[in-house]
Motif scaffolding. Structure first.
Motif, PDB file in Angstrom:
ATOM      1  N   ALA A  39       0.808  -1.219   0.000  1.00 16.46           N
ATOM      2  CA  ALA A  39       0.000   0.000   0.000  1.00 16.46           C
ATOM      3  C   ALA A  39       0.840   1.268   0.000  1.00 16.46           C
ATOM      4  O   ALA A  39       0.403   2.313  -0.496  1.00 16.46           O
ATOM      5  CB  ALA A  39      -0.941  -0.005   1.204  1.00 16.46           C
ATOM      6  N   THR A  40       2.051   1.212   0.561  1.00 17.04           N
ATOM      7  CA  THR A  40       2.877   2.425   0.672  1.00 17.04           C
ATOM      8  C   THR A  40       4.280   2.237   0.097  1.00 17.04           C
ATOM      9  O   THR A  40       5.069   3.166   0.112  1.00 17.04           O
ATOM     10  CB  THR A  40       3.010   2.842   2.146  1.00 17.04           C
ATOM     11  N   ARG A  41       4.616   1.038  -0.374  1.00 17.44           N
ATOM     12  CA  ARG A  41       5.957   0.659  -0.852  1.00 17.44           C
ATOM     13  C   ARG A  41       6.984   0.719   0.277  1.00 17.44           C
ATOM     14  O   ARG A  41       8.187   0.701   0.038  1.00 17.44           O
ATOM     15  CB  ARG A  41       6.403   1.532  -2.027  1.00 17.44           C
ATOM     16  N   THR A  42       6.509   0.806   1.488  1.00 17.24           N
ATOM     17  CA  THR A  42       7.349   0.685   2.670  1.00 17.24           C
ATOM     18  C   THR A  42       6.578  -0.160   3.682  1.00 17.24           C
ATOM     19  O   THR A  42       5.362  -0.323   3.554  1.00 17.24           O
ATOM     20  CB  THR A  42       7.674   2.055   3.299  1.00 17.24           C
ATOM     21  N   SER A  47      -2.891  -2.411  10.685  1.00 20.51           N
ATOM     22  CA  SER A  47      -3.912  -1.732  11.480  1.00 20.51           C
ATOM     23  C   SER A  47      -3.864  -0.215  11.333  1.00 20.51           C
ATOM     24  O   SER A  47      -4.791   0.473  11.731  1.00 20.51           O
ATOM     25  CB  SER A  47      -3.740  -2.091  12.955  1.00 20.51           C
ATOM     26  N   GLN A  48      -2.771   0.332  10.762  1.00 21.47           N
ATOM     27  CA  GLN A  48      -2.641   1.781  10.611  1.00 21.47           C
ATOM     28  C   GLN A  48      -2.949   2.267   9.200  1.00 21.47           C
ATOM     29  O   GLN A  48      -3.005   3.474   8.966  1.00 21.47           O
ATOM     30  CB  GLN A  48      -1.219   2.216  10.982  1.00 21.47           C
ATOM     31  N   LEU A  49      -3.124   1.347   8.265  1.00 25.52           N
ATOM     32  CA  LEU A  49      -3.293   1.757   6.867  1.00 25.52           C
ATOM     33  C   LEU A  49      -4.649   2.418   6.633  1.00 25.52           C
ATOM     34  O   LEU A  49      -5.687   1.861   7.033  1.00 25.52           O
ATOM     35  CB  LEU A  49      -3.150   0.549   5.949  1.00 25.52           C
ATOM     36  N   LEU A 392      -4.664  10.926  -1.610  1.00 29.70           N
ATOM     37  CA  LEU A 392      -4.686  11.371  -0.217  1.00 29.70           C
ATOM     38  C   LEU A 392      -5.544  10.384   0.569  1.00 29.70           C
ATOM     39  O   LEU A 392      -6.651  10.046   0.165  1.00 29.70           O
ATOM     40  CB  LEU A 392      -5.276  12.775  -0.112  1.00 29.70           C
ATOM     41  N   ALA A 393      -5.006   9.916   1.693  1.00 36.68           N
ATOM     42  CA  ALA A 393      -5.735   8.950   2.516  1.00 36.68           C
ATOM     43  C   ALA A 393      -5.514   9.284   3.978  1.00 36.68           C
ATOM     44  O   ALA A 393      -4.452   9.782   4.369  1.00 36.68           O
ATOM     45  CB  ALA A 393      -5.255   7.530   2.212  1.00 36.68           C
ATOM     46  N   ALA A 394      -6.529   9.012   4.795  1.00 32.69           N
ATOM     47  CA  ALA A 394      -6.416   9.294   6.230  1.00 32.69           C
ATOM     48  C   ALA A 394      -7.241   8.293   7.020  1.00 32.69           C
ATOM     49  O   ALA A 394      -8.281   7.799   6.553  1.00 32.69           O
ATOM     50  CB  ALA A 394      -6.890  10.718   6.535  1.00 32.69           C
ATOM     51  N   SER A 395      -6.750   7.973   8.198  1.00 35.96           N
ATOM     52  CA  SER A 395      -7.500   7.106   9.109  1.00 35.96           C
ATOM     53  C   SER A 395      -7.450   7.703  10.510  1.00 35.96           C
ATOM     54  O   SER A 395      -6.491   8.401  10.874  1.00 35.96           O
ATOM     55  CB  SER A 395      -6.918   5.691   9.119  1.00 35.96           C
ATOM     56  N   LEU A 402     -12.460   0.848  17.180  1.00 36.56           N
ATOM     57  CA  LEU A 402     -13.106   1.384  15.984  1.00 36.56           C
ATOM     58  C   LEU A 402     -12.199   2.367  15.260  1.00 36.56           C
ATOM     59  O   LEU A 402     -11.739   3.352  15.849  1.00 36.56           O
ATOM     60  CB  LEU A 402     -14.415   2.082  16.350  1.00 36.56           C
ATOM     61  N   MET A 403     -11.933   2.079  13.995  1.00 33.52           N
ATOM     62  CA  MET A 403     -11.150   2.975  13.149  1.00 33.52           C
ATOM     63  C   MET A 403     -11.985   3.343  11.926  1.00 33.52           C
ATOM     64  O   MET A 403     -12.633   2.486  11.318  1.00 33.52           O
ATOM     65  CB  MET A 403      -9.848   2.311  12.698  1.00 33.52           C
ATOM     66  N   VAL A 404     -11.964   4.615  11.552  1.00 31.67           N
ATOM     67  CA  VAL A 404     -12.592   5.060  10.310  1.00 31.67           C
ATOM     68  C   VAL A 404     -11.482   5.465   9.344  1.00 31.67           C
ATOM     69  O   VAL A 404     -10.424   5.954   9.769  1.00 31.67           O
ATOM     70  CB  VAL A 404     -13.562   6.235  10.541  1.00 31.67           C
ATOM     71  N   LEU A 405     -11.705   5.251   8.071  1.00 29.94           N
ATOM     72  CA  LEU A 405     -10.679   5.552   7.077  1.00 29.94           C
ATOM     73  C   LEU A 405     -11.323   6.029   5.784  1.00 29.94           C
ATOM     74  O   LEU A 405     -12.468   5.657   5.475  1.00 29.94           O
ATOM     75  CB  LEU A 405      -9.791   4.342   6.812  1.00 29.94           C
ATOM     76  N   ALA A 406     -10.607   6.850   5.062  1.00 27.64           N
ATOM     77  CA  ALA A 406     -11.105   7.379   3.794  1.00 27.64           C
ATOM     78  C   ALA A 406      -9.921   7.700   2.891  1.00 27.64           C
ATOM     79  O   ALA A 406      -8.830   8.057   3.368  1.00 27.64           O
ATOM     80  CB  ALA A 406     -11.953   8.637   4.019  1.00 27.64           C
ATOM     81  N   SER A 407     -10.136   7.561   1.600  1.00 27.49           N
ATOM     82  CA  SER A 407      -9.064   7.873   0.645  1.00 27.49           C
ATOM     83  C   SER A 407      -9.676   8.356  -0.656  1.00 27.49           C
ATOM     84  O   SER A 407     -10.810   8.008  -1.004  1.00 27.49           O
ATOM     85  CB  SER A 407      -8.182   6.640   0.392  1.00 27.49           C
ATOM     86  N   ALA A 408      -8.916   9.172  -1.365  1.00 25.41           N
ATOM     87  CA  ALA A 408      -9.321   9.654  -2.688  1.00 25.41           C
ATOM     88  C   ALA A 408      -8.078   9.705  -3.562  1.00 25.41           C
ATOM     89  O   ALA A 408      -6.977  10.012  -3.077  1.00 25.41           O
ATOM     90  CB  ALA A 408      -9.958  11.040  -2.586  1.00 25.41           C
ATOM     91  N   GLY A 409      -8.250   9.396  -4.816  1.00 29.85           N
ATOM     92  CA  GLY A 409      -7.085   9.403  -5.690  1.00 29.85           C
ATOM     93  C   GLY A 409      -7.471   9.292  -7.148  1.00 29.85           C
ATOM     94  O   GLY A 409      -8.626   9.020  -7.484  1.00 29.85           O
ATOM     95  N   LYS A 410      -6.493   9.516  -7.982  1.00 26.31           N
ATOM     96  CA  LYS A 410      -6.694   9.365  -9.413  1.00 26.31           C
ATOM     97  C   LYS A 410      -5.882   8.177  -9.912  1.00 26.31           C
ATOM     98  O   LYS A 410      -4.778   7.909  -9.429  1.00 26.31           O
ATOM     99  CB  LYS A 410      -6.270  10.635 -10.166  1.00 26.31           C
ATOM    100  N   GLY A 411      -6.457   7.468 -10.861  1.00 28.91           N
ATOM    101  CA  GLY A 411      -5.765   6.355 -11.482  1.00 28.91           C
ATOM    102  C   GLY A 411      -5.797   6.511 -12.985  1.00 28.91           C
ATOM    103  O   GLY A 411      -6.585   7.299 -13.517  1.00 28.91           O
TER     104      GLY A 411
END
Length: 689
Positions: A39-42, A47-49, A392-395, A402-411
Motif C-alpha cells: 500500500a505504501t511501498r514501505t 492496522s494503521q493503513l 490522499l488517505a487518512a484514518s 473502531l477505526m474510520v478511514l477514507a481515501s481519494a485518488g486518481k488512477g
C-alpha cells in the motif's frame, strides 16, 4: 443467498451471548504485528493503513488446499474470476486489465487482450498475498487503476530446509513442488520447482474439441541475498515459467490442431543501503520477457491453418529513498525509466514504448490515533499525454476498537500495444481489428481492394487516443467490538473517463465489420463491501463477506432515461426500455457473497474448512440488438459454489495429508460459464525436512 443469511443470523445470535467476556484485545495485538508493504511501498502496520487492504497468509492458502492463484482469489470478498482470453480478476467492477499483478513488487507481464492468466502463478513458496483495493497509480502507474495484488514469496530461514508437496485429482490434474532454502551468516538462498499438468476438459465433448486443452507447465524460482555489511545488502530473484498445450479447433467443418508454447522469464537484482536510522535507499533493476508461439495444421491434409508468435519485453530501472526527518513522518521519493517492446504476428514490426516517472509520498502520524498519507506520481510517455496521479488517505482510531478511514485518488491506464498498433484480420471469420495508429492507412487499403461496403466513421474525424483515467473514493471502517470479532466495511466509487472501447468503423462487403479503439464513454462503478469474521473459542472460526456493485455507462443510462432505447416485447412489438431495466455493464454481478467455517486444532493436527461462494446474475449478451443489457435472456443465472478441504498432520507436523473439493454441488453452465467443469476432487500430501 439463504445460507449466507443463515450464517449472519447464527453469527449475530451467538455473538450476543459471548460479547461481555472479551475485554482483552488479543486479536488487535496480533493485527498490530501484521506488516503490509504494497500500500505504501514501505513497511507499515496493517492496522494503521488508511486504504482498503486484504492479506492472505500462507497458512490460509495451505489449509484450503489451494495451489493456483486463481483458486485462492476466487474465494475473497469483492473479487470475481472472469474469463476473457484466460482467467482474470475483476475488482470493484473493473475488468482484469485494470488490476496490476506483482510478484515481490515486480509486475508480471504477458497479458492476452488485457487478461493475465492467473493459473500461471503457483501458490508454492508464497509467504502472503496483499490486495490493495482502489487506485494505486500514485505509486505503481498504469494498470493499477482498480488496485494491486502483490504476491510475496518466502524469505529463507536459518539453516537448511526442504519441502515436497504433491496434489492429484480430477482431469488428471497434477501439481508437484520441491522447495528448498538455506541461510547462514550473511548469505541466504531459496527457491522452488513446480510442475503442473492436466488433461483438460470438454464441456461439449460432442464437438471433438476441449474447453480447456491438455497442458503441462513448469515454474522455477530462485531468491538469494548477501549482506555486504551492517548497512547494505544485495538481493536477486529470478523466475522462469514454461507451458505447452495441445489445441484442437473446428473451422469450416474441418479439424485443425497443433501445439502452443508459452515462456516467461523475470530477473530482478537489487541493492539496498541504510545510510542511517533516518535514511535508506534502494536501486532495483527488472527485466522480463514473455513469448508465445503456435502452429496449427488441418488434420485432413496437414496444410497450415494458422501460425503465430508474440514476443514482449519489459525493462525497468528504479531508485527509491525513504527518509524520516522527524518522528512519525516518513517521506518516500522514487523515480525510474521503463522500456517496453512487442513484436508479434499481429503487428507490422517491432513496437516500442519508453517512459519515465517520479513519485513521492509523505506518511504522517500527527497523533497515535491518526495516520495521513499523501502523494502522487508523474508519468511521461513516448506515445500519450503525461499523467499525474495524486492520492490522499487518512484514518482515525475513534476508540481502541473502531477505526474510520477514507481515501481519494486518481488512477490511469495507458493505451496498450494492441490498442495502438494491432493489425488483425480473422481469415476464418472475416472481421478485422486495427489499432488507432495506422487505422486510416489500413482502412484505405481495404477500400482499394474492394472489401469495404461502407465507412461508418471517418478516421480523420477521430481525436487522438488518450489514456483512461479515474477519480476514485473509498471510505469505511474497521470495527472489533470484541477481541475475536471483526467487521470491515468499505464504500467505493470510481468515476472513469476516456474509457477505451472497441467500435465498428466500417462495414465490409462480407457483411462483417472493421473495428478500432476509441475514447468513448464515461463509466461509474460504485458499491459497498463488508467482511465479518469471528473466532469461536480456540479452534473454530466463521466468516462472511458481501459486495453490492452498481456499474454502468452514463451515456447509455441517460439514453434510456431520455426514452431513446427500444426493445421487443413478448409479442415482438417494439417498446421503450424502462429505466429500471437497464442492467449496466456486461459481466458484472450486482451481488456477490461468500461464507466460511473452519476448524483448526494444532494439537491434533486437524484442519477442516468449508466455503461457500455466491455470484449473482450477470449479463453476457445483447439478444435484442439495442446495444445494452435489459432483457432477461441476456443474463447468466446466479450460482453458488461449495468448496471444502480437510487435512491431518503427522510426524510432528512434518507430514501433511489433505483432501480438497471444489464445486462440490457440481454446478455447470455449458453455454455461458466455461471455467466451471463441474465437481473437482483432489488428494494431496506434503513433507517437510
Amino acid at each position: 443467498m439463504k445460507h449466507h443469511l443463515l450464517v449472519l443470523l447464527l453469527t449475530s445470535a451467538v455473538n450476543t451471548s459471548l460479547a461481555q467476556d472479551a475485554r482483552e484485545d488479543s486479536v488487535r495485538t496480533s493485527e498490530l504485528k501484521e506488516v503490509v508493504v504494497t500500500a505504501t511501498r514501505t513497511e507499515k502496520m496493517l492496522s494503521q493503513l488508511p486504504v482498503p487492504v486484504m492479506q492472505i497468509t500462507s497458512s490460509e492458502i495451505k489449509n484450503r488446499g489451494m495451489v493456483r492463484l486463481n483458486e485462492i482469489l476466487a474465494e475473497q470478498t469483492g473479487l470475481a474470476i472472469v474469463t476473457d482470453h484466460g482467467k482474470g480478476i475483476q475488482m470493484q467492477g473493473f475488468s482484469p486489465e485494470y488490476t496490476m499483478i506483482l510478484i515481490d513488487g515486480e509486475p508480471v507481464i504477458g497479458r492476452t487482450s488485457g487478461t493475465l492468466e492467473l493459473s500461471r502463478i503457483t501458490t508454492t513458496n508464497i509467504e502472503r498475498i496483499e490486495i490493495v483495493k482502489g487506485p494505486s497509480s500514485s505509486l505503481y502507474g498504469s494498470e493499477a487503476m482498480a488496485g494491486v495484488i502483490n504476491i510475496i514469496t518466502q524469505k529463507p530461514h536459518d539453516g537448511f530446509k526442504t519441502a515436497l508437496s504433491a496434489r492429484y485429482g480430477t482431469n488428471n490434474s497434477t501439481d508437484l513442488s520441491v522447495e528448498s532454502s538455506f541461510r547462514k551468516n550473511r548469505f541466504d538462498i531459496g527457491g522452488f520447482v513446480n510442475h503442473n499438468s492436466s488433461s483438460g476438459y470438454a464441456l461439449r465433448p460432442e464437438t471433438g474439441t476441449h474447453t480447456v486443452s491438455p497442458f503441462a507447465a513448469c515454474t522455477f524460482q530462485v531468491r538469494s541475498g548477501f549482506k555486504v555489511n551492517s548497512r547494505s545488502d544485495i538481493r536477486f530473484s529470478g523466475r522462469y515459467f514454461e507451458s505447452g498445450q495441445d489445441d484442437r479447433y473446428v473451422t469450416e467443418n474441418r479439424y485443425a490442431g497443433g501445439r502452443g508454447h508459452e515462456q516467461n522469464l523475470s530477473l530482478a537484482p537489487s541493492y539496498h543501503v541504510r545510510f542511517s536510522d533516518k535514511l535508506n535507499a534502494s536501486a532495483r533493476f527488472y527485466h522480463s520477457f514473455y513469448k508465445t508461439k503456435a502452429a496449427y495444421h488441418y488434420e485432413d491434409d496437414h496444410s497450415l491453418f494458422d501460425q503465430s508468435y508474440f514476443d514482449q519485453t519489459f525493462t525497468r530501472i528504479e531508485l527509491q529513498t525513504d527518509y524520516t526527518p522527524v518522528k512519525n513522518v516518513k517521506v518516500t521519493l522514487g523515480g525510474g525509466a521503463v522500456h517496453e517492446t512487442v513484436e508479434a504476428t499481429r503487428y507490422e514490426h517491432l513496437q516500442a514504448f519508453n517512459s519515465g516517472y517520479g513519485y513521492f509520498q509523505a506518511d504522517w502520524m500527527p497523533v497515535d490515533r491518526m495516520s495521513i498519507i499523501g502523494g502522487g506520481r508523474f508519468d511521461a510517455h513516448s506515445q500519450y499525454k503525461s499523467q499525474f496521479s495524486p492520492k490522499l488517505a487518512a484514518s482515525y482510531r475513534l476508540t481502541d476498537r473502531l477505526m474510520v478511514l477514507a481515501s481519494a485518488g486518481k488512477g490511469y491506464k495507458a493505451p496498450d500495444f494492441r490498442q495502438l498498433y494491432l493489425n488483425f484480420s480473422n481469415a476464418a471469420v472475416g472481421y478485422s481489428v486495427f489499432g488507432y495508429i495506422g487505422l486510416a492507412e489500413r482502412l484505405a487499403e481495404l477500400q482499394r481492394s474492394g472489401q469495404i461496403e461502407k465507412v461508418l466513421i471517418d478516421p480523420a474525424s477521430l481525436a487522438e487516443l488518450n489514456a483512461e483515467s479515474s477519480t476514485s473514493f473509498n471510505a469505511g471502517m474497521r470495527y472489533s467490538p470484541w477481541s475475536d470479532f471483526h467487521i470491515t466495511i468499505n464504500f467505493f466509487r470510481n468515476n472513469i473517463k476516456n474509457l477505451i472501447n472497441t467500435q465498428a468503423i466500417a462495414l465490409k462487403t462480407n457483411g462483417l465489420f472493421v473495428y478500432s479503439y476509441f475514447n468513448l464513454n464515461s463509466v461509474i462503478t460504485q458499491g459497498a463491501e463488508t467482511e465479518v469474521s469471528w473466532s469461536l473459542g480456540r479452534h473454530f472460526e466463521v466468516a462472511t463477506g458481501f459486495q453490492l456493485l452498481d456499474a454502468f455507462d452514463e451515456a447509455e443510462r441517460d439514453k434510456v432515461k431520455a426514452g431513446k432505447v427500444y426493445t421487443k416485447d413478448e409479442q415482438n412489438h417494439t417498446r421503450l426500455v424502462k429505466p429500471g431495466e437497464y442492467g449496466g455493464l456486461y459481466n458484472r454481478s450486482r451481488y456477490m457473497a461468500n461464507a466460511r467455517m473452519s476448524y483448526n486444532n494444532p494439537e491434533k493436527g486437524i484442519t477442516i474448512s468449508v466455503r461457500s461462494i455466491y455470484r449473482g446474475k450477470y449479463g453476457i449478451s445483447d439478444t435484442d440488438g439495442n446495444g445494452i443489457l435489459n432483457a432477461a435472456n441476456e443474463y447468466v443465472k446466479g450460482y453458488n459454489l461449495l468448496n471444502a478441504s480437510a487435512s491431518k498432520s503427522l510426524l510432528k507436523n512434518r507430514l501433511r495429508i489433505q483432501a480438497t473439493a471444489e464445486n462440490l454441488l457440481g454446478y455447470t453452465d455449458k453455454a455461458s460459464v466455461s471455467n466451471l467443469p463441474g465437481r473437482l476432487l483432489y488428494g494431496g500430501v506434503s513433507y517437510n525436512f
